[in-house]
Scaffold this motif. Structure first.
Motif, PDB file in Angstrom:
ATOM      1  N   LEU A  91     -16.080  18.950 -68.065  1.00  0.00           N
ATOM      2  CA  LEU A  91     -16.690  19.357 -69.326  1.00  0.00           C
ATOM      3  C   LEU A  91     -17.210  18.148 -70.090  1.00  0.00           C
ATOM      4  O   LEU A  91     -18.312  18.171 -70.648  1.00  0.00           O
ATOM      5  N   ARG A  92     -16.418  17.075 -70.109  1.00  0.00           N
ATOM      6  CA  ARG A  92     -16.884  15.860 -70.779  1.00  0.00           C
ATOM      7  C   ARG A  92     -18.146  15.328 -70.122  1.00  0.00           C
ATOM      8  O   ARG A  92     -19.063  14.860 -70.796  1.00  0.00           O
ATOM      9  N   GLY A  93     -18.186  15.380 -68.784  1.00  0.00           N
ATOM     10  CA  GLY A  93     -19.367  14.903 -68.079  1.00  0.00           C
ATOM     11  C   GLY A  93     -20.613  15.677 -68.463  1.00  0.00           C
ATOM     12  O   GLY A  93     -21.686  15.095 -68.654  1.00  0.00           O
ATOM     13  N   LYS A  94     -20.482  17.012 -68.612  1.00  0.00           N
ATOM     14  CA  LYS A  94     -21.638  17.827 -69.011  1.00  0.00           C
ATOM     15  C   LYS A  94     -22.139  17.429 -70.400  1.00  0.00           C
ATOM     16  O   LYS A  94     -23.345  17.285 -70.629  1.00  0.00           O
ATOM     17  N   LEU A  95     -21.174  17.258 -71.329  1.00  0.00           N
ATOM     18  CA  LEU A  95     -21.567  16.910 -72.694  1.00  0.00           C
ATOM     19  C   LEU A  95     -22.130  15.489 -72.775  1.00  0.00           C
ATOM     20  O   LEU A  95     -23.077  15.224 -73.527  1.00  0.00           O
ATOM     21  N   ALA A 107     -17.656  14.599 -77.030  1.00  0.00           N
ATOM     22  CA  ALA A 107     -17.232  15.136 -75.730  1.00  0.00           C
ATOM     23  C   ALA A 107     -15.714  15.169 -75.629  1.00  0.00           C
ATOM     24  O   ALA A 107     -15.128  16.135 -75.120  1.00  0.00           O
ATOM     25  N   TRP A 108     -15.056  14.130 -76.089  1.00  0.00           N
ATOM     26  CA  TRP A 108     -13.595  14.090 -76.028  1.00  0.00           C
ATOM     27  C   TRP A 108     -12.988  15.185 -76.911  1.00  0.00           C
ATOM     28  O   TRP A 108     -12.057  15.888 -76.518  1.00  0.00           O
ATOM     29  N   ALA A 109     -13.530  15.337 -78.124  1.00  0.00           N
ATOM     30  CA  ALA A 109     -13.009  16.362 -79.026  1.00  0.00           C
ATOM     31  C   ALA A 109     -13.243  17.760 -78.457  1.00  0.00           C
ATOM     32  O   ALA A 109     -12.364  18.637 -78.546  1.00  0.00           O
ATOM     33  N   ALA A 110     -14.418  17.993 -77.859  1.00  0.00           N
ATOM     34  CA  ALA A 110     -14.743  19.317 -77.334  1.00  0.00           C
ATOM     35  C   ALA A 110     -13.908  19.680 -76.126  1.00  0.00           C
ATOM     36  O   ALA A 110     -13.704  20.866 -75.837  1.00  0.00           O
ATOM     37  N   SER A 111     -13.425  18.690 -75.391  1.00  0.00           N
ATOM     38  CA  SER A 111     -12.666  18.972 -74.172  1.00  0.00           C
ATOM     39  C   SER A 111     -11.194  19.238 -74.458  1.00  0.00           C
ATOM     40  O   SER A 111     -10.432  19.534 -73.532  1.00  0.00           O
ATOM     41  N   ARG A 112     -10.770  19.155 -75.723  1.00  0.00           N
ATOM     42  CA  ARG A 112      -9.360  19.359 -76.058  1.00  0.00           C
ATOM     43  C   ARG A 112      -9.238  20.330 -77.252  1.00  0.00           C
ATOM     44  O   ARG A 112      -8.702  19.980 -78.313  1.00  0.00           O
ATOM     45  N   PRO A 113      -9.766  21.557 -77.099  1.00  0.00           N
ATOM     46  CA  PRO A 113      -9.680  22.508 -78.216  1.00  0.00           C
ATOM     47  C   PRO A 113      -8.337  23.228 -78.236  1.00  0.00           C
ATOM     48  O   PRO A 113      -7.557  23.163 -77.281  1.00  0.00           O
ATOM     49  N   LYS A 114      -8.075  23.907 -79.354  1.00  0.00           N
ATOM     50  CA  LYS A 114      -6.981  24.860 -79.396  1.00  0.00           C
ATOM     51  C   LYS A 114      -7.515  26.170 -78.817  1.00  0.00           C
ATOM     52  O   LYS A 114      -8.316  26.843 -79.445  1.00  0.00           O
ATOM     53  N   MET A 115      -7.071  26.480 -77.604  1.00  0.00           N
ATOM     54  CA  MET A 115      -7.707  27.546 -76.835  1.00  0.00           C
ATOM     55  C   MET A 115      -7.683  28.883 -77.564  1.00  0.00           C
ATOM     56  O   MET A 115      -8.676  29.616 -77.555  1.00  0.00           O
ATOM     57  N   ALA A 116      -6.560  29.215 -78.174  1.00  0.00           N
ATOM     58  CA  ALA A 116      -6.463  30.531 -78.810  1.00  0.00           C
ATOM     59  C   ALA A 116      -7.486  30.670 -79.933  1.00  0.00           C
ATOM     60  O   ALA A 116      -8.174  31.687 -80.043  1.00  0.00           O
TER      61      ALA A 116
END
Length: 882
Positions: free
Chosen positions: A399-403, A470-479
């Motif tokens: 995901l980070r690579g895509k962003l 990219a780092w922030a987007a790859s570690r969301p609170k899933m719920a």
């Protein structure tokens, strides 16, 4: 290679046939396995199921086949690239703003790097430039640098063993080129016959000089002169051209990239060194060991290091000092890479470029933080989409690579735009004219180094800008993210990251704007500088009769006749001669002492020397403070002089200089007048002592090497006088070259080159930085309003002013913190620009007081618009939407 070929065939639409063949083969294998099952007694349905199990599934087999045929990594990259382009296309406004922001930052960097490449990095346009050195003489206790005398050059060439060849050249020879079109003054060089061989410079046409041609009337033309004057005549080799009234046979045309070893000089022809005396009248004896007039270049031998060459040069310097103590006792030999900036201007140019480089990197950082904020906002809006990728099995790294790929595409897009802006900017900068008495080539263009630098900077900028989002987007609170709520690492923390970026933006903008303010104040101050004369209504043109073979008496007669003709033209109030126009960037100076004063009290004063004719001061508008103007001085009579007030104050300390005598080591002058001060070389210089000599008395014994400038005053438009003046020149001598034709106001505008250039560059960079920082703050506040819509709806039970104050306070806090960080940084950086300011101190109180206030007002305006929008929120609609 087969896989790579298959991949490209597929991309080109040529792999369909291979896919059909595989499907046919797969179907054949499937039928064979089904037949085996049927023969084994299985039902048709069971036989097919068992066949598919043995094959591993049809789609699985196809995928395995594709992975065997293609390069999986490249194919995956291409898929990600298509996905990134579609994603950027779905958000055209954000994409356009990001590319524009990055493009402005990279364009500024590419423009300044073009200047660095042109003046610092570009090697001399010669063969194997790394082994070509420029040699200089440095006296003990001095850093650099003096030319060589001819005997010292011969000794070094003959006794040195570290060099394959060593050549020398006389740097500047003015000459009148006639015979084709209007006569024209051109500049060339006198060179040793091995000069082009030392440079390993092949001719564009013809050849260089032969060993026996040191005193032969032959010439090599530059490609530009060949094109301009001879329309690229293919038969030019062997033809005759007239230089200063003498015939020279053209033997070659140098390549267009070569103007001089010193890449700032712009010379257009080369003659053998032995012919220099034929083109430069009154040249001192060339064989005098103490007459230093030659620049020297040398080619290192293969296998010889620079350290070994330096050791040998030191040994030779000691040997020459023993053999010639009267002239060589304190001499040292130093060298540098040929084609480098001249030592006399290197430090100033490098400091100016370093200062500009720091500023454009600051601008790129401001633009980058603006884009990073946009990307943070964008990934916050895409959190549901990105969480779905993770829920379906995509790795965080994938995901980070895509962003990151998306941000790199933004960087590359900004790089393309920046390169376009740089091409335009370098073209505009190349139109600036330097007020120099010698020809300079300061044209700037984007070369391969600039292209490479821009590409690397674009990719790096894209990667750095995308790392945080990219780092922030790859570690969301899933719920939260899957429900479309705030799924990043906490709203409070995310807001603080964006706030930190905005604070950094504004802080750097404070620094940039304060520097901009200093240079704008400098330009304003430069415009108020008292130059000591009146530029309005003055037209100038220059001639040099010596270049046409005139003897001193003939030159004096020609100048007198042209002055009379010019004064008789309609609309002309006065016409006078001088050797060099004021503010031409350089002039002759000498040390003078007072005659009859005791040696202990007679410290010499260095003064600028100018030749003028009677009426000069009234024509120029320079006041005579005491004494009288020149009148009726004759060659051979007692020499007289008019000095300026700075000269009188320096040598006479309040005592009247009228009637006093001063001596420059060769001649004694009786002072007959004192004039007001005037700027001599540059606008920013401290007022220099000036001694004006009678041109009629000085022309015979001390002719001007730069020719003579006619200054004509009119109450009308001075530009209308040029054509009548040219006709008068050609009426006296059709072969006389005319040059430096301009009005005094045009000349003064050229003298404002440095403050004008600095003010334009810093003004543009400062304006861009202000816009980017303001939009960054506006974006953060708008995002905060959008993110806190529910809270705003609930708060609307309070007064609307309370909601406005909430967001204005938040923006004001960010602005105050940023100004508190940026102001001291600018205070420290401003010391670096001291030498480029005119009449303004680097810690100018007005600038440091006004700019932060202006920035604060602009920043609060950027905060007020989102705050006002928040105050107009309809609570009922907001809560229903929630």
């Amino acid at each position: 290679m087969r896989r790579l070929r298959a991949m490209f065939l597929r991309l080109m639409g040529a792999a369909g046939r291979g896919r059909d063949d595989f499907d046919e083969e797969l179907a054949s294998h499937l039928e064979m396995h089904i037949d085996d099952g049927l023969r084994a007694g299985l039902s048709a349905e069971e036989a097919r199921r068992q066949a598919l199990i043995r094959l591993g599934g049809v789609e699985q087999a196809r995928q395995s086949y594709r992975e065997r045929r293609l390069l999986p990594g490249i194919e995956r990259l291409l898929r990600d690239l298509r996905y990134a382009l579609r994603t950027l296309g779905r958000h055209p406004a954000v994409t356009a703003i990001a590319i524009l922001s990055v493009g402005l930052g990279i364009g500024a960097n590419a423009t300044i790097f073009s200047m660095v490449s042109r003046f610092v990095l570009r090697p001399a346009p010669v063969g194997d430039p790394a082994t070509l050195l420029s040699l200089h003489i440095a006296e003990k206790g001095e850093q650099c640098c003096n030319p060589f005398s001819l005997p010292i050059y011969h000794d070094l060439r003959d006794q040195g063993s570290s060099f394959t060849r060593m050549g020398a050249f006389y740097e500047l020879i003015p000459s009148s080129l006639s015979g084709v079109g209007e006569p024209e003054r051109v500049w060339g060089q006198g060179v040793t016959t091995n000069f082009f061989d030392t440079l390993e410079l092949p001719m564009m046409m013809g050849r260089g000089f032969a060993e026996n041609e040191d005193r032969a009337p032959v010439v090599v033309l530059s490609e530009r002169l060949w094109q301009r004057r001879f329309q690229r005549d293919a038969g030019i080799v062997g033809e005759t051209v007239h230089l200063s009234g003498q015939q020279f046979t053209v033997i070659g045309v140098a390549p267009g990239s070569f103007h001089s070893v010193d890449q700032v000089l712009d010379t257009e022809f080369w003659v053998p060194l032995g012919m220099t005396g034929e083109l430069v009248p009154n040249l001192p004896p060339s064989d005098a060991r103490d007459y230093h007039w030659l620049q020297v270049v040398a080619r290192l031998k293969p296998g010889v290091t620079r350290a070994q060459a330096a050791a040998e040069l030191n040994a030779l310097a000691q040997r020459f000092a023993l053999n010639h103590p009267a002239t060589d006792r304190d001499n040292l030999f130093v060298f540098e890479q040929a084609g480098s900036l001249p030592p006399r201007m290197r430090s100033a140019v490098l400091l100016f470029l370093a200062m500009l480089g720091l500023v454009v990197l600051l601008l790129l950082a401001i633009a980058g933080m603006n884009v990073a904020n946009l990307l943070f906002a964008q990934v916050a809006g895409r959190q549901r989409e990105l969480a779905m990728h993770l829920a379906l099995g995509a790795s965080r790294g994938r995901l980070r690579g895509k962003l990151l790929l998306e941000s790199v595409l933004l960087g590359v897009g900004g790089g393309v735009l920046g390169l376009v802006l740089s091409v335009w900017a370098t073209g505009a900068l190349s139109t600036f004219h330097l007020p120099a008495p010698v020809p300079l080539d300061v044209r700037i263009s984007d070369d391969w180094r600039t292209l490479l630098y821009t590409f690397v900077l674009s990719v790096l900028a894209g990667m750095v800008l995308g790392l945080g989002p990219a780092w922030a987007a790859s570690r969301p609170k899933m719920a939260n993210a899957l429900k479309g709520e705030d799924g990043l690492s906490g709203g409070r923390r995310r807001f603080s990251v964006r706030s930190v970026l905005v604070v950094a933006q504004i802080a750097m903008s404070v620094t940039l704007l304060l520097l901009t303010g200093l240079f704008l104040r400098s330009l304003e101050s430069a415009a108020r500088i008292d130059i000591g004369f009146r530029p309005q209504g003055l037209a100038m043109l220059s001639v040099d009769p010596r270049l046409n073979g005139y003897m001193p008496a003939q030159t004096s007669q020609f100048l007198a006749q042209l002055r009379e003709r010019a004064a008789a033209l309609p609309g002309v109030d006065a016409a006078v001669w001088t050797d060099v126009a004021m503010l031409s960037g350089g002039n002759r100076s000498e040390g003078l002492t007072v005659v009859g004063r005791a040696a202990k009290d007679n410290n010499p004063a260095t003064a600028e020397l100018y030749m003028v004719t009677p009426g000069y001061f009234s024509t120029m508008g320079t006041p005579l403070l005491a004494g009288q103007d020149f009148h009726g001085e004759r060659a051979g009579g007692p020499k007289t002089a008019v000095v300026n007030k700075a000269f009188a104050d320096r040598l006479f300390s309040g005592e009247s200089p009228i009637g006093q005598y001063v001596n420059d080591g060769r001649w004694t002058y009786r002072i007959i007048g004192v004039s007001g001060n005037a700027k001599s070389r540059t606008l920013g210089e401290a007022t220099r002592p000036i001694l004006y000599r009678s041109l009629d008395q000085s022309l015979t014994e001390d002719p001007s090497l730069m020719g003579y400038t006619l200054v004509v005053h009119t109450r009308g438009n001075p530009a209308t006088l040029f054509e009548p003046l040219r006709r008068q020149v050609y009426a006296l001598d059709p072969a006389m070259a005319i040059y430096n034709q301009e009005t005094m106001e045009e000349h003064i505008r050229s003298a404002y080159f440095l403050p004008h250039l600095a003010a334009i560059l810093f003004g543009v960079f400062g304006a861009i930085g202000l816009v980017l920082a303001t939009t960054g703050l506006y974006g953060v506040m708008s995002y905060a309003v959008a993110r806190r819509t529910r809270e705003i709806g609930i708060r609307m039970g309070a007064r609307r002013g309370t909601v406005e104050q909430l967001f204005l306070r938040q923006g004001a806090v960010l602005t105050v913190i940023a100004i508190a960080l940026g102001w001291p940084a600018a205070w420290m950086v401003s010391r670096l620009v001291r030498s480029f300011l005119y009449g303004v101190e680097p810690h100018d109180a007005t600038t440091f007081a006004v700019i932060p206030v202006v920035l604060a007002v602009v920043a609060l305006a950027a905060c007020w618009i989102p705050a006002r929008r928040a105050a107009l929120v309809d609570p009922a609609k907001t809560l229903r939407a929630e």
